[in-house]
Design an enzyme around this catalytic site. Structure first.
Site, mmCIF file in Angstrom:
data_model
loop_
_atom_site.group_PDB
_atom_site.id
_atom_site.type_symbol
_atom_site.label_atom_id
_atom_site.label_comp_id
_atom_site.label_asym_id
_atom_site.label_seq_id
_atom_site.Cartn_x
_atom_site.Cartn_y
_atom_site.Cartn_z
ATOM 1 C CB CYS A 150 107.350 104.345 60.383
ATOM 2 S SG CYS A 150 106.849 104.390 62.115
ATOM 3 C CG ASN A 151 102.838 104.879 57.677
ATOM 4 O OD1 ASN A 151 103.673 104.005 57.470
ATOM 5 N ND2 ASN A 151 102.122 105.420 56.716
#
Length: 203
Positions: A150-151
């Site tokens: 994800c981030n």
């Protein structure tokens, strides 16, 4: 000896020095608040506006640490997913991107699937599990290695990996969480995701 009137005059707002304070609003706007005497002004701080965005403090250090969950399943932040040397070293063939607003860096080199989701406690992350798990399973059947990111590699991707271990490898929540945490110590699904995982009952 100063009189009381003189002491009070010494604290008069007209004699206060000019003060400036930077404030970042929830929307990410950076304001420069200036007080001079009794006057008060608030103006955009263009010098800092580009550096401070979205109301969060940005971390510009790279996180290339990759958690090896199983021989075919890896967990990381977007930094590792955008580092070609890391991907090649770990023999990655497939990349599952569950971030929001993060581009796939090497579409000509790896098989990608993007399932954008928000890292909010109220997000129903289990609704995304079927398509994520299908992609991971297909890669596994092709003897591939899947990197899930994800981030920050802390909440969304970790939750997907934990859910996969519970669903496909029949682990309990505690077992799956322990495997993910041991592989990548910085994981910490948000409270909403944790509650969903604890009550998740794969068919």
């Amino acid at each position: 000896m100063n009189s009381l009137a003189q002491e009070i005059a010494g604290f008069s707002t007209s004699r206060l020095r000019k003060q400036s304070t930077r404030v970042t609003t929830a929307s990410g706007q950076v304001l420069l608040e200036t007080r001079s005497g009794a006057d008060y002004h608030s103006t955009p701080d263009t010098e800092r506006q580009s550096a401070d965005t979205c109301g969060f403090v940005q971390d510009f250090s790279l996180d290339l640490q990759v958690g090896i969950i199983t021989p075919f399943l890896l967990l990381s932040s977007q930094d590792a997913a955008h580092d070609i040397d890391t991907l090649k070293k770990l023999k990655v063939t497939h990349v599952l991107n569950v971030a929001f607003g993060v581009e796939n860096a090497f579409p000509e080199l790896f098989t990608y699937k993007t399932v954008s989701m928000l890292d909010l406690p109220e997000t129903d992350i289990t609704a995304y599990f079927p398509e994520c798990f299908e992609f991971i399973t297909q890669a596994r059947q092709q003897d591939g290695v899947v990197l899930v990111h994800c981030n920050a590699g802390v909440s969304r991707s970790a939750s997907v990996v934990i859910g996969f271990l519970m669903s496909e490898l029949k682990m309990s929540f505690d077992e799956a969480f322990s495997v993910a945490k041991t592989s990548r110590p910085q994981i910490q699904p948000n409270p909403g995701f944790l509650q969903q995982l604890k009550t998740y009952n794969p068919a």
